[in-house]
Each structure stands twice: as C-alpha cells, then as structure tokens.
Write an enzyme that holds these catalytic residues in place. Sequence first.
Site: not given
Lengths: 367, 338
Positions: B69, B92, B138
């Site tokens: 990320e 997510f 999540h």
Amino acid sequence: MSGITAVRIPKWGLSMTEGTVVAWHKAVGDSVTEDEDLVDIETAKITNVALAPGNGVLRRITVDLGDTMPVGALIGVIADAAVADAEIETFIEDFNARFGVLKTEGAGEAVFQPATVDSRLGPISIGQRGDGSGDTILLIHGFASDMNSWGFNIEALGEGRTLVALDLPGHGTSTKNVGDGTIATLAAAVGDVLTRLEVERVHLVGHSLGAAVALQLAELLEGKLGEMVLVAPAGLPGSTVSSDFLNGLLTARRQRELKGYLEMLMADSSRVTHEMVEDIIKFRRVDGVMDALGKIRDQINSGEQFAGLGALVEKYRPLVIIGEADRIIVRDSLQENGEVKVIPYAGHMPHVESPNEVNALIVARLG
Amino acid sequence: MAKKTYLQAIAEALRLEMRRDPNVFLIGEDIAGGAGTDHRGSVGGIFGLTSGFIEEFGADRVIDTPISESAIIGAANGAAITGMRPVAELMFVDFVGVCLDQIFNQAAKFRYMFGGKAKCPLVIRAPIGGGLRAGAQHSATLHPLFTMFPGLKVVMPSNPYDAKGLLIEAIRNDDPVIFLEHKLLYGMEADVPDEAYCIPFGEADFVREGDDVTLVAFSAMVPRAVEVADRLEREGISVEVIDPRTTSPLDKGAILESVERTGRLVIVDESPPRCSMASDIAGIVAQEGFAFLKAPIEAVTCPHTSSPFSPSLEDAYMPSVERIEAAVRKAHAYRAAA
C-alpha cells in the site's frame, strides 16, 4: 355487467409505473358524473387529480389511503345504484383475477418511442408516438423542463395524430450546446429536427420558452405550418418573465429553497413533490447544463430577443392559453378573447394543472 | 435513465473520466487482474469493479502493483503533484495503516507546505464497512480518522446516484480525496444518468423532509435511517433524514438548520463511538445550536471494540434499524422536567 365502471390508477407520465392514492373527492355512496374530480393520485413526479371515468354512484373504494398501486390497478368501482352488491363483488374479483393481463394490455401506449436526431447544435432527443399517420403535433417544452412535462397531454392529443416531443438543446438528454442561447438559435435547431423527420405538415404546441421558440420556428416552416397553440408563452408584448424564478431555479442550493421556486409554477403548490425538486437538482449537475441554462436565462432576462414576437403573433394568430394564477409570466392584463383563453385556478403549467381543459382547447383548435 | 448498481455507477464514473481526461489513471492491487499475464479474463479487482478497464485503457493506465500500500499511494502521490490524476485503490480501508505516512504526512500537506503552489489531485478509493462477516481486519470504516486530518476531503456515498457524481467530483478536484465505498451497498440499484455529472462536496442531501426529529446518517446507514423514517411516518412521527455525503467538508449548516426546526437530533455512525462523526456532530450542535435543542442528542454507533466475526455478534455491533428506531423514539418522547 353493464353499468359498472372500474376506477383505475391512470398513466400520466412517460415513466409513470405506479401511483399512490392520497385523497378521494367523493365518499362511497356519493353519485359521480363522468370527468368530475374523483381522486388525488401522487406519482413520483407530481400529485394530480384523476377524473371519474363514468357516471353512477361510487360504490366501492378498494384501496386504503396511502396505498401505492401499479398503473391500471383497480382502486374503486362506480356503478348504478340499481346494481346489486354481489355483482360488484364479482366484478372486483374478476378484475383483480385478470389484472395480470390488463396491466400489460396497452402498456407503453402512452409512451414516446425515443430517438436521437441530428441538428446544427448537436444531437436532439425526441419522443414519438403514433405511426406517422394523421397530422403531426410538435410539443416544445419550457425552460429547464423536458419532453416528460407533456405526460398529461399525450393521450388526449395523440388520438389519431402523430406526436413528436423533443428535449430542447441544453435540456433533457439533448446536446448541451445551445450556441448563443437565443430562441432563434433554438428554433433553428428544432427546424433541423423537422427537416430530418421529413414532416410535411406540423402543428406547433409550445409552453413558455417553448412557445417563443414555436413562434420563431413558424418563420422557418413556410408552407408546412398547421395550427399553433402557445401555452403560457414567454416574450409576448405586455408580459415579463420573472427573473427571480429563472435565477432561483439555477442557483437555489438547498432542496427546500428550490422547492419554493418550483411552487411558483403551480396555482396549487402542493403538487410540487420532493422528486420534482430532486429531478431539477440532478439535471443541473450534468456536465454542460449550467452553462447552457445560464446562457438561455441571460437571453431571456435581457429580453431583446422578444422584440419581434408581437409581429409574429399578429402574423400567425396562434391560440394562446394562459393560467389565471401564472406567477412566472407576469402580464399587464388578462383579456380573454377568441384567441386568448384563460384557465382559472391554474398557474404557469395549465397543461399540467388543468390538462383536460387545455387538451380540449388544443383539440378543438386543431379541428 | 438506466438502473445501475452502486458498483456499476462507480465503474462508470471511472470510465467516463478516463475517457475525458488522459491524465486519469488507476493504480492498485489486482485492479487489472494479475500482472505478467495478457490480461485476458482480467478480474478487475477484488469486487470486479474495474473489470474490462485494462482492455479499454491499457496497462499504462490500469496499473497492477505488488502487495504494498505504501508503494501504491507513494507512486500516486508523486504522479499527482506532477499533474496526473491518479485514482488509487486500497483493497480494504483496513490496510491503510501501512501507507498512512504517504496520506497524512505527504498528500494532505503538499498544498500547505508549498504555500499553495503545489496541488495533489489524488483520489484514494477504499471499500469500507461491516455486514459481510469479514472479521475484524476487513470491516472497519475509519472515516473519522481521515476526517480529523486537515488537507483531506472525505466522501461517503450512500447510493448509486451519489456514488457516480461524487466520484467524478473527486477526480476533478485538485485536493486529495478519500472515497469510501461501503461493501454492503455495491449491489444497491437506482436510476443513474448516463452522462457525467458532479455533486459538490459539502452539500448535504435531505433524503426525507420532516419536522419532529433530525436523523443524520452516512453511507450504508442512510438506507437504514430512511427505513426508520418511513416506519415512524405511519405513526405520525415526522423524521428528517440528512445524508451529509461528505464528512470533510461537513455541511454543518444543513444539520443546524434542521435541528433549529426539529429541536431533536439523532446521529447514526458505523464507527466506534469515541472521536466519531457522532461525537463530532454532537459537539458542533451542542456548541453552535444549543438553544435549538429540546432533548439530549442521541448517538447510535458501534461499541468501543473491534468488529466481531460471529454473524450474530456483528449484527449486534452495527447500528441496526431497531436501534436507530429506538433512539429516534427516545429523542422524540423526551420532555424536559418542568
């Protein structure tokens, strides 16, 4: 089962699929006359009154207030006082048993077939109803509206004729290119559409800004023009368009604020629904719309383009229909005569608020 | 006008903007469907949202990344300050922790630190929210985290129409925008125009108009709030439902204006209660609209714990229609002691 008439959810708008019963003007046991105000039906777009479909006594109301039913569904029964209760019960049972079929019968009848036609400004969305036989009527809507505003008129006007409605440039799903935004430019683009459609003879029905466009358009039609009907026309001598309304329509930010402006359109402001407000807000957000509407508004506000319309009225002698309580087009005087009809209890949208009267006037004019 | 799902509306916004502006590109994990392949049958991300994009726009504009990320957001930041308009995807929102420096300390501060001479037109899309039995890692929403940070705009669409218009606005916006998509809403259907349109940030939607109680909700909590309003309307309790659409900027004027009329406020927030939108809005109204209030402000939130995996516990964890209804009834019934 003679003497029994079903009261059903009408189909008003092009997109109307269901209606909510909000109020009855008659109680069970009251006698009713055909075309009398019978029941208020709320749709996603607007609340309007449905007229009695026949004579007799309102014998049954088969729904509760607030019930939402599909178009065509049974909501009440009118019958002679002599008809037995048992017969009415059978009628209701039969109707509801067959409703699956009734619902699909005639579905789409009142709906325009959509198409796109090129014009000098870009693609124009049109809706057509009818097979091209009979006379053609072209319906031209007003500022910030679209072809769906004729929902209460298409059935009555379409009988035995071909209807063409369009979204003016800058409106609906048509091109958002409006050129200089004058009625002359809009009329030229509409003229292109008629040329492409190879219409031989056309009656023009225009509302508000669309009425001014119709007058300009007449100049381009030469021998093809039939009758002309102007509903709440903008730009005629002795009248001014409310700039408060035009500006508010484009700049009001909150839903409540915009609703206040939309209520100016109607004599009965309770007809303006949350969805009607939403539709305008959503439309304003589409790419190019604010520029297009802003240009058209500026041309209306400056008023210069209307200078020649008086002479065109003299030349073409259209039927003019105006609402007595019009707050958008302010007139110096309201003189009814052979060519000007005033609709009582209607505002700027008489074809929406009093569709039956307006439809009858238009049909009579077309002969 | 065609019916489209929330997911389709988001994809359409991306497609329209990519066609309109060659500077718009996508970057994220698996958004094409597997780097190194010929992309045939590409999956288009974990929810299939960008399915078909690599075929139309090519691998230069639909960039699959390694599972990093910080690399995704770092690369997107760099592209944004050089004039590109990246739309980065976090699979997510829960994974944002590993790239927080790129967001909080870089993207959010470029304009400020360069004296307004730099802009960072970056969009970060991230699925949020519970209800899918996806467990503690999540299911978070995390919108309060982004909202508290100056320099970011935070968007939480509650329906397909808003999702498309807000995403187009986000892409055209010159500031970093966090665009939070609720997983429970992906299948929701509504009329969505085919054309491009923009919904301005900071403009609340009065989803239902009412006079008795103001009910503020975001994202997937909006349909629940509307259900409560419709239920109570039948009893004559008139509930105004406000969907602020964006938490930053926040249309506090809309909320205050409504509370001035109703005197009663309930906030629904799918978030633990501390430092939430519920506490934020309650604070604003207590400070700026105290005189309007006829009853204590009610907040319906998650408890101060992580999202449970057990279905029955998750149902109890998220604000439900029943809990919202109870809170509205409580606010409505409250009468100050004489």
